[in-house]
Write a protein that holds these residues in place. Structure first.
Motif, mmCIF file in Angstrom:
data_model
loop_
_atom_site.group_PDB
_atom_site.id
_atom_site.type_symbol
_atom_site.label_atom_id
_atom_site.label_comp_id
_atom_site.label_asym_id
_atom_site.label_seq_id
_atom_site.Cartn_x
_atom_site.Cartn_y
_atom_site.Cartn_z
ATOM 1 N N PRO A 2 9.145 2.770 -0.104
ATOM 2 C CA PRO A 2 7.980 2.809 0.783
ATOM 3 C C PRO A 2 6.883 1.853 0.331
ATOM 4 C CG PRO A 2 8.143 4.834 -0.506
ATOM 5 C CD PRO A 2 9.356 4.029 -0.812
ATOM 6 N N LYS A 3 6.204 1.283 1.312
ATOM 7 C CA LYS A 3 5.067 0.406 1.028
ATOM 8 C C LYS A 3 3.795 1.217 1.209
ATOM 9 C CE LYS A 3 2.796 -3.870 2.355
ATOM 10 N NZ LYS A 3 2.789 -5.049 3.209
ATOM 11 N N ILE A 4 2.975 1.250 0.168
ATOM 12 C CA ILE A 4 1.753 2.059 0.174
ATOM 13 C C ILE A 4 0.557 1.168 -0.138
ATOM 14 C CG2 ILE A 4 0.520 3.915 -1.031
ATOM 15 C CD1 ILE A 4 3.294 5.218 -1.502
ATOM 16 N N VAL A 5 -0.517 1.367 0.592
ATOM 17 C CA VAL A 5 -1.794 0.703 0.315
ATOM 18 C C VAL A 5 -2.712 1.716 -0.358
ATOM 19 C CG1 VAL A 5 -3.882 -0.254 1.374
ATOM 20 C CG2 VAL A 5 -1.639 -1.036 2.129
ATOM 21 N N ALA A 6 -3.315 1.332 -1.472
ATOM 22 C CA ALA A 6 -4.258 2.187 -2.204
ATOM 23 C C ALA A 6 -5.644 1.560 -2.117
ATOM 24 C CB ALA A 6 -3.825 2.337 -3.657
ATOM 25 N N ILE A 7 -6.613 2.334 -1.648
ATOM 26 C CA ILE A 7 -7.964 1.809 -1.418
ATOM 27 C C ILE A 7 -8.970 2.542 -2.301
ATOM 28 C CG2 ILE A 7 -9.801 1.516 0.281
ATOM 29 C CD1 ILE A 7 -7.633 1.194 2.398
ATOM 30 N N TYR A 8 -9.646 1.757 -3.138
ATOM 31 C CA TYR A 8 -10.682 2.280 -4.034
ATOM 32 C C TYR A 8 -12.027 2.193 -3.311
ATOM 33 C CZ TYR A 8 -7.222 1.805 -7.791
ATOM 34 O OH TYR A 8 -6.093 1.918 -8.579
ATOM 35 N N GLY A 9 -12.602 3.341 -2.940
ATOM 36 C CA GLY A 9 -13.838 3.350 -2.175
ATOM 37 C C GLY A 9 -15.089 3.634 -2.977
ATOM 38 N N SER A 10 -14.962 3.744 -4.295
ATOM 39 C CA SER A 10 -16.132 4.053 -5.117
ATOM 40 C C SER A 10 -16.954 2.800 -5.391
ATOM 41 C CB SER A 10 -15.701 4.652 -6.459
ATOM 42 O OG SER A 10 -16.837 4.862 -7.292
ATOM 43 N N PRO A 11 -18.291 2.919 -5.434
ATOM 44 C CA PRO A 11 -19.100 1.788 -5.867
ATOM 45 C C PRO A 11 -18.981 1.517 -7.368
ATOM 46 C CG PRO A 11 -20.507 3.668 -5.371
ATOM 47 C CD PRO A 11 -19.110 4.060 -4.986
ATOM 48 N N ARG A 12 -18.401 2.465 -8.121
ATOM 49 C CA ARG A 12 -18.220 2.269 -9.565
ATOM 50 C C ARG A 12 -16.781 1.870 -9.854
ATOM 51 N NH1 ARG A 12 -21.322 7.676 -11.797
ATOM 52 N NH2 ARG A 12 -19.514 8.686 -10.877
#
Length: 197
Positions: A2-12
């Motif tokens: 499977p192809k997964i996108v991981a998104i980091y939404g923290s300002p830190r």
């Protein structure tokens, strides 16, 4: 795989949700997933300007880093999104991404005219979040927003990992059980996708 996108939404960069997402990504990769990672604070991404060119093309008219992320999200089998709670919803970085996905909503519901709630959501999303307080409704606003965001991408919310009383950078490290849960969730998320025939 499977192809997964991981998104980091923290300002830190080393925030608590970022640390948890790193664990989930490690779990997903250990289970065989192909994971592409994006740190929203590093992208040049305008808020939605309501140009509404998407009404004719189904695509956002603003040419910036969103275009790369848009294509990656639509090509992925699943999405792991991590954001801390700010005023009972996701971070500003995360909300900008969500608002830019108005173009995906327009394509789905205005151009393709999909009846709401009628198309099966075959793709999956995992949401990871932390909040500083112990409020009973701490995650209610974010969860509602995340569900509609995933829906615009033809994804259903597979699971949410939500942790209270986590505020200062590094607080999550005091809870190895949360880190282990995030790792396991990454593995289980990957194995939830059907194997290719």
């Amino acid at each position: 795989m499977p192809k997964i996108v991981a998104i980091y939404g923290s300002p830190r960069r080393k925030g608590n949700t970022s640390t948890l997402l790193e664990q989930a990504v490690r779990g997903a990769r250990d289970e065989g997933a192909d994971v592409r990672e994006f740190v929203l604070r590093d992208l040049k991404m305008s808020p939605c300007l309501e140009i509404y060119q998407c009404k004719t093309t189904g695509r956002c008219a603003i040419q910036d880093d969103f275009q790369i992320l848009h294509d990656e999200m639509l090509a992925a089998d699943g999405l792991i999104l991590a954001s801390p709670i700010f005023f009972y919803t996701v971070s500003a970085h995360t909300k900008i991404l969500m608002d830019r996905c108005q173009s995906c909503w327009v394509k789905k519901y205005w151009i393709d005219k999909v009846p709401f709630g009628k198309r099966p959501l075959k793709r999956k999303g995992l949401f990871i979040s932390v909040g500083a307080t112990r409020g009973k409704r701490l995650f209610d606003g974010a969860l509602l927003t995340v569900r509609y965001f995933f829906d615009a991408l033809d994804m259903g919310l597979w699971r949410a990992l939500l942790y209270r009383s986590i505020d200062f950078e590094g607080d999550i490290l005091k809870h190895p059980e949360y880190m282990e849960e995030a790792y396991r969730a990454g593995r289980e998320f990957t194995s939830a996708f059907p194997s290719p025939a």
